[in-house]
Write an enzyme that holds these catalytic residues in place. Structure first.
Site, PDB file in Angstrom:
ATOM      1  N   LEU A 145     -11.338  27.133   6.722  1.00 47.44           N
ATOM      2  CA  LEU A 145     -10.565  28.241   7.281  1.00 47.44           C
ATOM      3  C   LEU A 145      -9.733  28.878   6.187  1.00 47.44           C
ATOM      4  O   LEU A 145      -9.607  30.102   6.094  1.00 47.44           O
ATOM      5  CB  LEU A 145      -9.673  27.725   8.414  1.00 47.44           C
ATOM      6  CG  LEU A 145     -10.397  27.028   9.568  1.00 47.44           C
ATOM      7  CD1 LEU A 145      -9.411  26.646  10.669  1.00 47.44           C
ATOM      8  CD2 LEU A 145     -11.480  27.927  10.148  1.00 47.44           C
ATOM      9  N   GLY A 152     -16.718  36.711  10.965  1.00 44.86           N
ATOM     10  CA  GLY A 152     -15.947  35.477  11.017  1.00 44.86           C
ATOM     11  C   GLY A 152     -14.643  35.670  10.249  1.00 44.86           C
ATOM     12  O   GLY A 152     -14.242  36.797   9.958  1.00 44.86           O
ATOM     13  N   LEU A 153     -14.017  34.583   9.890  1.00 47.70           N
ATOM     14  CA  LEU A 153     -12.720  34.710   9.217  1.00 47.70           C
ATOM     15  C   LEU A 153     -12.842  35.542   7.946  1.00 47.70           C
ATOM     16  O   LEU A 153     -12.008  36.402   7.674  1.00 47.70           O
ATOM     17  CB  LEU A 153     -12.165  33.327   8.881  1.00 47.70           C
ATOM     18  CG  LEU A 153     -11.693  32.512  10.078  1.00 47.70           C
ATOM     19  CD1 LEU A 153     -11.130  31.183   9.606  1.00 47.70           C
ATOM     20  CD2 LEU A 153     -10.654  33.262  10.880  1.00 47.70           C
ATOM     21  N   ALA A 154     -13.896  35.294   7.158  1.00 46.97           N
ATOM     22  CA  ALA A 154     -14.025  36.000   5.880  1.00 46.97           C
ATOM     23  C   ALA A 154     -14.364  37.476   6.081  1.00 46.97           C
ATOM     24  O   ALA A 154     -13.899  38.330   5.327  1.00 46.97           O
ATOM     25  CB  ALA A 154     -15.096  35.327   5.024  1.00 46.97           C
ATOM     26  N   ARG A 177     -16.795  19.693   0.792  1.00 47.31           N
ATOM     27  CA  ARG A 177     -15.603  20.428   1.220  1.00 47.31           C
ATOM     28  C   ARG A 177     -14.628  19.497   1.927  1.00 47.31           C
ATOM     29  O   ARG A 177     -15.018  18.698   2.767  1.00 47.31           O
ATOM     30  CB  ARG A 177     -15.988  21.556   2.180  1.00 47.31           C
ATOM     31  CG  ARG A 177     -14.795  22.320   2.702  1.00 47.31           C
ATOM     32  CD  ARG A 177     -15.169  23.416   3.666  1.00 47.31           C
ATOM     33  NE  ARG A 177     -15.798  22.928   4.875  1.00 47.31           N
ATOM     34  CZ  ARG A 177     -15.159  22.326   5.885  1.00 47.31           C
ATOM     35  NH1 ARG A 177     -13.852  22.110   5.803  1.00 47.31           N
ATOM     36  NH2 ARG A 177     -15.813  21.924   6.955  1.00 47.31           N
ATOM     37  N   ARG A 210     -16.830  10.507   4.590  1.00 46.30           N
ATOM     38  CA  ARG A 210     -17.877  11.025   5.465  1.00 46.30           C
ATOM     39  C   ARG A 210     -19.282  10.646   5.014  1.00 46.30           C
ATOM     40  O   ARG A 210     -20.091  10.207   5.818  1.00 46.30           O
ATOM     41  CB  ARG A 210     -17.809  12.555   5.507  1.00 46.30           C
ATOM     42  CG  ARG A 210     -16.663  13.086   6.310  1.00 46.30           C
ATOM     43  CD  ARG A 210     -16.628  14.591   6.245  1.00 46.30           C
ATOM     44  NE  ARG A 210     -15.498  15.063   7.046  1.00 46.30           N
ATOM     45  CZ  ARG A 210     -15.127  16.317   7.124  1.00 46.30           C
ATOM     46  NH1 ARG A 210     -15.778  17.250   6.472  1.00 46.30           N
ATOM     47  NH2 ARG A 210     -14.099  16.675   7.872  1.00 46.30           N
ATOM     48  N   HIS A 252     -23.181  20.054   9.193  1.00 41.09           N
ATOM     49  CA  HIS A 252     -21.936  20.611   9.684  1.00 41.09           C
ATOM     50  C   HIS A 252     -21.495  21.839   8.868  1.00 41.09           C
ATOM     51  O   HIS A 252     -20.949  22.794   9.401  1.00 41.09           O
ATOM     52  CB  HIS A 252     -20.919  19.475   9.581  1.00 41.09           C
ATOM     53  CG  HIS A 252     -19.513  19.834   9.743  1.00 41.09           C
ATOM     54  ND1 HIS A 252     -19.069  20.484  10.865  1.00 41.09           N
ATOM     55  CD2 HIS A 252     -18.427  19.647   8.957  1.00 41.09           C
ATOM     56  CE1 HIS A 252     -17.757  20.666  10.751  1.00 41.09           C
ATOM     57  NE2 HIS A 252     -17.363  20.188   9.606  1.00 41.09           N
ATOM     58  N   SER A 269     -13.911  15.176  16.548  1.00 40.04           N
ATOM     59  CA  SER A 269     -13.010  15.025  15.412  1.00 40.04           C
ATOM     60  C   SER A 269     -13.149  13.653  14.774  1.00 40.04           C
ATOM     61  O   SER A 269     -13.228  12.631  15.445  1.00 40.04           O
ATOM     62  CB  SER A 269     -11.570  15.228  15.854  1.00 40.04           C
ATOM     63  OG  SER A 269     -10.728  14.840  14.804  1.00 40.04           O
TER      64      SER A 269
END
Lengths: 684, 247
Positions: free
Chosen positions: A488, A79-81, A482, A373, A448, A326
């Site tokens: 990201l 993934g991104l990391a 978070r 949230r 999530h 969203s």
């Protein structure tokens, strides 16, 4: 998809003094764990917070370019990391092996993030700064993150945008050709960079391409369709213990392979799938992290889970995953349920205005539908628990609330609503078969993201020397909650700009003493993997792996989900222990070990989720306070809001594996804020 | 709903496969296509028959991992990914034929799973901009006209699922390749390597055994992200230019 809209109204604070808690009330979990030594040295340099990262980079030892190719690095996850770290370390000249369970590195679940990526560029000249991004992130995390790490995250955020633009990531632009920014939710600055609703995809493809470039250059070797099943932790001849490799299974041939290296990096993502239904991809799992935990890596704050209020509800017991929409929908949609239970099965358009309960507007008149949230999620749960949920009955309960755009369409016109939310409405219509322009949408919260993860120090190194952890797999930056567009940012910060410096300091002492496949630690790791595989295939019981996973998910969602109580958590721990016992005796896994066997893959993951689930409940039981995504019913204000107890719980709970069937050991890392003041939030 | 499913079963890459027929009852129109297969697999597992292997991951249409030939169409009758196809697109009593992607360059690994590693190897040959971490200039030093940025984004939405190849009678990956060539070619950052990129990627494409493009257009019709056919024109234009430049 993963959403990045931030907490709404995050700038509201009350400056009330922190409440205190009766010391007798904080031992809920005393029978479930053993107290351990506190964690004191996080390796963060002292001095002004703004200088700490520069200091650390300067103090980190260097590795001569000629020596780098002699040093080998294993990175699990793309993934991104993971992909960003593999590319960067490959460019630096190290010898990198990159593993992923998907058929290509490009498919990791970072790809699903919709909204955007934060960076303190201050391109809008609206008062943003590194310090403000740092401040928002610590506060958004409800003062349960480590300030040095968060400051560094904010500091390197600007480099990420430069890097991604240079790679060709097609961020949204203004007519003048410069980058566009948007503001999310209640954050008062515009610092979010985005690529329509597919920012995660575009950032991941950028990192993937950089990774593939290094494959062509010969510095990185990729192992797709390979799953890490064990970490090798070996003592050298002087007794120094280090992570030295992994045992992986080739998911096509079934071959169990040993991969050795000087250092191991886990970038294996989050464990939201412990709840069975989540917005995570089907394959997301905790195995890499959990195997490391069992070998000595502490697991920090495992109970911190982010539950997102605007997901498409479950349509039946066949449901395999949940889809997020969203959160921006709450800007114009009004949330309601029928006032009377007997109206719940009716066509909502036939329920007159006076019979509707716009419960968020009623309970929270100043923020209405834009409450944070966790508050929105819990309120929806309460309505459904009260029997006033809507949509199809699943297992006897209707779990959904209306998100109604009729007023917005009347006020703004259908075209304006379509221009703003058209893609989300289309997605909703495709999944549910209902037209949200005509019938109110139905939404329900879903798991999530997880803020918890393996404990790491300032260098992103776990409590196993030579085992580094990046991205969602670690715990460090988001505290108990978070903020949107920060996942990201953290993944790429860790992979491009943090880990390459800190791992260098570790590798400067290498290459480490050679070990081979006959080393006792390798033999032990390999044997345990083979025995586990063999066990699953020979139980030949009566229940499928999925049925266990679903049952575990139900337990977690019921007792360790949006609202947690002492009684519920204790019950959940018992239920999970019974379920785990049954799983090992009665699971049915067909097929063979030496072929592509998806049931076998899932069996290993579910086995680890069962152990993780128990630890999450113990962690939640211990933390008798409410903070961020963790809500203990016993700790709330008279208005039903989350109540933190900084006097008793301003610490990171880092859990050490206590052994098979033994209690875990709790190590506390006290959270000390030097650059920020702790406050309680209020949304009334 | 009650369905008759004809599904390709193949134990591994080396063996020969065959179509098998399964009856499945109690299918809800609200199920996704893959959830329908999950239910079938639970049935098979209960009966002691090994479940059918198929790929999927995100199940929200973005990772590109899923992909089935459904009644001869890549991703089935709707313009979307297999995971976003729902059973309400079918009728009670339907017979549904399910096969893996058809292409020499995507060998079958097992049942409905194929190896798309060839796509990664094409990207390795130039599907990137060469910029090492840390050496990037300040982001605002590169201006990109909005229409170029939008066009780059539109074609960068390719998810690498392989439907274009599976749908193409020639088994060509020109749409996949053209999307990347166009994405990077639209941007100022992508100019330095523009010639070498197209030459090397096309070379790898042909080496992998993908076929040539004969402008049939099945690829773009099957593409869940609606990548337009003109990216292949761009690919050909860039290739011609590169050859003229002496590549």
């Amino acid at each position: 998809m993963t959403d990045s809209h931030s907490e709404f109204s995050s700038d509201v604070d009350s400056h009330a003094d922190a409440p205190t808690i009766d010391p007798d009330l904080i031992d809920d979990a005393v029978d479930y764990f053993i107290p351990g030594e506190p964690l004191v040295d996080t390796k963060a340099p002292s001095g002004p917070i703004a200088d700490r990262w520069s200091t650390r980079k300067f103090e980190a030892k260097l590795v001569n370019p000629a020596n780098r190719r002699k040093l080998s690095i294993i990175i699990v996850g793309t993934g991104l990391a993971g992909a960003s770290a593999a590319a960067t370390l490959g460019e630096a000249g190290y010898n990198v092996k990159s593993f992923c369970y998907q058929d290509s590195p490009r498919r990791a679940h970072s790809i699903a993030a919709q909204g955007g990526i934060n960076a303190a560029k201050n391109y809008k000249e609206d008062g943003d700064s590194v310090h403000r991004l740092f401040y928002d992130t610590v506060k958004g995390g409800d003062y349960r993150s480590r300030e040095s790490n968060v400051y560094r995250l904010a500091e390197v955020s600007t480099n990420i945008i430069d890097q991604c633009v240079a790679q060709g990531v097609p961020f949204a632009r203004e007519y003048g050709g410069l980058l566009d920014n948007r503001s999310f939710g209640g954050v008062q600055v515009s610092r979010t960079f985005y690529a329509r609703g597919q920012t995660g995809q575009q950032l991941l493809i950028g990192a993937y391409q950089a990774l593939e470039r290094q494959v062509a250059a010969g510095t990185v070797t990729t192992y797709a369709r390979h799953e890490m099943l064990e970490v090798i932790v070996a003592d050298d001849s002087s007794g120094q213990r280090r992570a030295r490799g992994i045992i992986a299974r080739d998911m096509v041939t079934g071959e169990v392979q040993t991969h050795l290296a000087d250092v191991v990096v886990l970038a294996s993502g989050g464990y939201g799938n412990v709840f069975y239904l989540s917005t995570n991809a089907m394959g997301c799992n905790v195995t890499a992290a959990w195997r490391a935990h069992r070998k000595g890596a502490y697991m920090a704050n495992p109970c911190y889970t982010q539950i997102h209020p605007t997901c498409i509800p479950v349509s039946g017991s066949h449901q395999s995953k949940l889809t997020l929409m969203s959160e921006s929908l709450r800007n114009d949609g009004r949330i309601w349920v029928p006032k009377r239970k007997e109206d719940c099965a009716k066509d909502p358009r036939e329920i007159p205005e006076e019979d509707r309960d716009y419960y968020l507007e009623r309970i929270y008149p100043s923020f209405g539908n834009l409450v944070p949230r966790d508050i929105a999620s819990r309120a929806a749960k309460y309505q459904c628990d009260d029997g006033r949920g809507v949509g199809p009955e699943v297992d006897g309960v209707r779990r959904g609330v209306y998100l109604d755009f009729a007023d917005a369409i009347a006020r703004l016109g259908r075209d304006a609503v379509e221009a703003k939310y058209g893609n989300l409405f289309d997605m909703y219509a495709r999944i549910t078969g209902e037209d949200p322009y005509e019938v109110p949408m139905r939404i329900y919260p879903a798991v999530h993201y997880v803020m918890g993860g393996l404990w790491v120090d300032y260098d992103l190194q776990s409590t196993i020397p030579g085992l580094f952890v990046t991205g969602e797999a670690n715990f460090s930056d988001h505290g108990a909650n978070r903020l949107g567009a920060s996942a990201l940012m953290q993944g790429l910060a860790d992979g491009y700009f943090v880990l390459p410096h800190t791992i260098r300091d570790y590798l400067a002492d290498g290459p480490f003493e050679k070990i081979d496949e006959s080393h006792p630690a390798v033999v032990e790791a390999r044997t345990s993997v083979e025995e586990r595989i063999n066990h699953f295939l020979t139980v030949n019981g009566t229940r499928s792996v999925d049925s266990y996973h679903r049952e575990l998910g139900n337990i977690m969602w019921e007792y360790c989900g949006m609202e947690r109580t002492e009684d519920g958590l204790k019950k959940a721990i018992d239920l999970i222990r019974t379920l785990k016992d049954d799983f090992y005796r009665n699971v049915k896994v067909l097929g063979t070990a030496d072929s592509l066997n998806q049931s076998l893959e899932k069996a290993g993951r579910v086995a680890d989720f069962l152990e993780l689930g128990e630890l999450m409940c113990i962690d939640a039981l211990n933390r008798r306070e409410s903070c961020g995504g963790h809500f203990r019913a016993e700790s709330q204000t008279e208005d039903g809001e989350a109540l933190r107890h900084d006097d008793a719980f301003a610490y990171v709970a880092a859990w050490e594996w206590g052994g098979e069937g033994e209690k875990p050991i709790l190590h506390k890392e006290d959270l000390v804020y030097t650059a920020i003041e702790m406050k309680q939030r209020s949304y009334k | 709903m009650k369905l008759t499913l004809k599904i390709w079963r193949q134990p591994n890459a080396a063996s020969t496969g065959a179509m098998h027929t399964y009856e499945l009852d109690g299918v809800s129109p609200d199920m996704s296509f893959l959830e329908m297969l999950d239910v079938l697999n639970e049935d098979l597992n209960a009966k002691g028959e090994e479940p059918i292997a198929f790929d999927s991951d995100c199940r929200e249409g973005i990772c590109g991992m899923c992909g089935l030939m459904i009644n001869g169409q890549a991703h089935g009758p709707e313009v979307t990914t297999t995971c976003q196809l729902h059973m309400r697109s079918f009728e009670d009593g339907d017979e549904i034929v399910i096969e893996p992607w058809r292409a020499d360059a995507f060998p079958v690994l097992k049942d409905l799973c194929v190896d798309r590693g060839a796509f990664d190897r094409i990207i390795q040959q130039g599907g990137y901009i060469s910029v090492n971490t840390g050496s990037a200039p300040e982001a605002h030093s590169i201006q990109v006209p909005k229409d170029a940025a939008d066009r780059a984004f539109d074609v960068a939405t390719c998810i690498g699922c392989g439907a274009c190849v599976a749908a193409c009678p020639n088994g060509s990956a020109s749409l996949f390749m053209g999307a990347k060539i166009t994405h990077l070619g639209e941007l100022p950052q992508g100019q330095a390597e523009r010639d070498s990129r197209v030459v090397n990627m096309v070379g790898q494409h042909d080496h992998e055994g993908f076929g040539g493009c004969t402008n049939i257009g099945e690829c773009t019709a099957a593409c869940p992200k609606e990548i337009p056919l003109d990216v292949i024109s761009q690919l050909n234009r860039d290739l011609r230019t590169a050859l003229r430049h002496g590549h």
